[in-house]
Design an enzyme around this catalytic site. Structure first.
Site, PDB file in Angstrom:
ATOM      1  N   GLY A  45       0.846  -1.184   0.000  1.00  0.00           N
ATOM      2  CA  GLY A  45       0.000   0.000   0.000  1.00  0.00           C
ATOM      3  C   GLY A  45       0.882   1.234   0.000  1.00  0.00           C
ATOM      4  O   GLY A  45       2.033   1.181   0.455  1.00  0.00           O
ATOM      5  N   GLN A  50       3.390   9.889   0.858  1.00  0.00           N
ATOM      6  CA  GLN A  50       4.641   9.142   1.023  1.00  0.00           C
ATOM      7  C   GLN A  50       5.594   9.330  -0.162  1.00  0.00           C
ATOM      8  O   GLN A  50       6.777   9.018  -0.076  1.00  0.00           O
ATOM      9  CB  GLN A  50       4.359   7.642   1.199  1.00  0.00           C
ATOM     10  CG  GLN A  50       3.726   7.292   2.533  1.00  0.00           C
ATOM     11  CD  GLN A  50       3.578   5.799   2.676  1.00  0.00           C
ATOM     12  OE1 GLN A  50       2.624   5.212   2.178  1.00  0.00           O
ATOM     13  NE2 GLN A  50       4.538   5.157   3.331  1.00  0.00           N
ATOM     14  N   CYS A  93       6.044  -0.296   7.584  1.00  0.00           N
ATOM     15  CA  CYS A  93       5.684   0.917   6.860  1.00  0.00           C
ATOM     16  C   CYS A  93       6.869   1.374   6.010  1.00  0.00           C
ATOM     17  O   CYS A  93       7.995   1.430   6.508  1.00  0.00           O
ATOM     18  CB  CYS A  93       5.298   2.009   7.855  1.00  0.00           C
ATOM     19  SG  CYS A  93       4.870   3.564   7.069  1.00  0.00           S
ATOM     20  N   LEU A  94       6.612   1.700   4.747  1.00  0.00           N
ATOM     21  CA  LEU A  94       7.700   2.128   3.853  1.00  0.00           C
ATOM     22  C   LEU A  94       8.356   3.420   4.336  1.00  0.00           C
ATOM     23  O   LEU A  94       9.512   3.686   4.008  1.00  0.00           O
ATOM     24  CB  LEU A  94       7.175   2.320   2.430  1.00  0.00           C
ATOM     25  CG  LEU A  94       6.667   1.054   1.727  1.00  0.00           C
ATOM     26  CD1 LEU A  94       6.096   1.408   0.366  1.00  0.00           C
ATOM     27  CD2 LEU A  94       7.767   0.021   1.599  1.00  0.00           C
ATOM     28  N   HIS A 135      -4.315   1.779   7.581  1.00  0.00           N
ATOM     29  CA  HIS A 135      -2.917   2.222   7.643  1.00  0.00           C
ATOM     30  C   HIS A 135      -2.698   3.418   6.705  1.00  0.00           C
ATOM     31  O   HIS A 135      -2.107   4.430   7.103  1.00  0.00           O
ATOM     32  CB  HIS A 135      -2.000   1.051   7.258  1.00  0.00           C
ATOM     33  CG  HIS A 135      -0.541   1.369   7.277  1.00  0.00           C
ATOM     34  ND1 HIS A 135       0.333   0.815   8.189  1.00  0.00           N
ATOM     35  CD2 HIS A 135       0.211   2.181   6.487  1.00  0.00           C
ATOM     36  CE1 HIS A 135       1.550   1.295   7.962  1.00  0.00           C
ATOM     37  NE2 HIS A 135       1.501   2.119   6.931  1.00  0.00           N
ATOM     38  N   GLU A 136      -3.200   3.319   5.478  1.00  0.00           N
ATOM     39  CA  GLU A 136      -3.004   4.408   4.509  1.00  0.00           C
ATOM     40  C   GLU A 136      -3.813   5.647   4.891  1.00  0.00           C
ATOM     41  O   GLU A 136      -3.350   6.778   4.719  1.00  0.00           O
ATOM     42  CB  GLU A 136      -3.360   3.955   3.086  1.00  0.00           C
ATOM     43  CG  GLU A 136      -2.595   2.741   2.562  1.00  0.00           C
ATOM     44  CD  GLU A 136      -1.093   2.782   2.791  1.00  0.00           C
ATOM     45  OE1 GLU A 136      -0.507   3.883   2.860  1.00  0.00           O
ATOM     46  OE2 GLU A 136      -0.494   1.701   2.921  1.00  0.00           O
ATOM     47  N   HIS A 139      -1.884   7.639   7.233  1.00  0.00           N
ATOM     48  CA  HIS A 139      -0.881   8.485   6.561  1.00  0.00           C
ATOM     49  C   HIS A 139      -1.501   9.793   6.074  1.00  0.00           C
ATOM     50  O   HIS A 139      -0.929  10.867   6.260  1.00  0.00           O
ATOM     51  CB  HIS A 139      -0.278   7.760   5.350  1.00  0.00           C
ATOM     52  CG  HIS A 139       0.844   6.836   5.694  1.00  0.00           C
ATOM     53  ND1 HIS A 139       1.938   7.250   6.411  1.00  0.00           N
ATOM     54  CD2 HIS A 139       1.043   5.522   5.426  1.00  0.00           C
ATOM     55  CE1 HIS A 139       2.762   6.213   6.572  1.00  0.00           C
ATOM     56  NE2 HIS A 139       2.236   5.158   5.983  1.00  0.00           N
TER      57      HIS A 139
END
Ligand code: CO
Length: 183
Positions: A45, A50, A93-94, A135-136, A139
């Site tokens: 995702g 990001q 997480c990236l 999660h997204e 962000h």
């Protein structure tokens, strides 16, 4: 194809609420770059902020982990309801490389959103998809997984968080204005 740099914890774009997508005309190009970037980084995702876009937009691809064949693009999303029991599940997480935390989230989420063509939809999602959506959405609202756990868990990663923060500061100070195309 354009692979964009994924920005890390400490970059201010990850700590504020993203603005709505108003112009849909170049959205396909942005979404394509986001998919390229997500696959390159091996994520499932990715939220637009990001990769440096202040937009309420995120993508998800869990085709390799579940029996779901489609990929997802969500624009101007709002969580309108959550359902089911709260479950613990380990998330990475990236934007927080090297950190993995057990995060408690409800198992189902009802989302109101637009498609990449601007159609309004409302759907309930569950399983890994519901987890990834939450999660997204965090962000896009300036939140990280470290904001979803207790102080004891967070403190374990204090050194990593400081290092990431410094890395982001150095990157910004170096004047990386091009959002870092690496192609
Ligand atoms: Co993340």
């Amino acid at each position: 194809m354009a692979v964009l740099d994924v920005v890390h914890y400490g970059d201010p774009i990850l700590s504020r609420v993203c603005g709505p997508v108003v112009d849909f005309s170049n959205l396909h190009a942005i979404v394509n770059d986001m998919f390229d970037s997500m696959y390159e980084a091996e994520g499932i995702g990715l939220a637009a902020n990001q990769v440096g876009f202040d937009m309420n937009l995120f993508i998800i691809d869990i085709t390799h982990t579940e029996e779901i064949e489609e990929t997802y693009i969500f624009v101007n999303s709002t969580i309108i309801d959550t359902n089911g029991s709260e479950e613990l599940f380990q998330e990475g997480c990236l934007s927080l490389p090297g950190i993995a935390l057990d995060v408690l989230r409800p198992e189902k989420v009802k989302l109101r959103y637009q498609t990449v063509d601007g159609q309004w939809c409302e759907n309930e999602f569950d399983g890994l998809l519901a987890r990834a959506i939450q999660h997204e959405m965090d962000h896009l609202n300036g939140l990280f997984i470290v904001d979803r756990v207790g102080e004891v868990e967070r403190i374990k990663y204090q050194a990593e968080l400081k290092a990431l923060e410094k890395g982001s500061k150095d990157r910004i100070a170096a004047g990386s204005k091009k959002k870092g195309f690496v192609l």
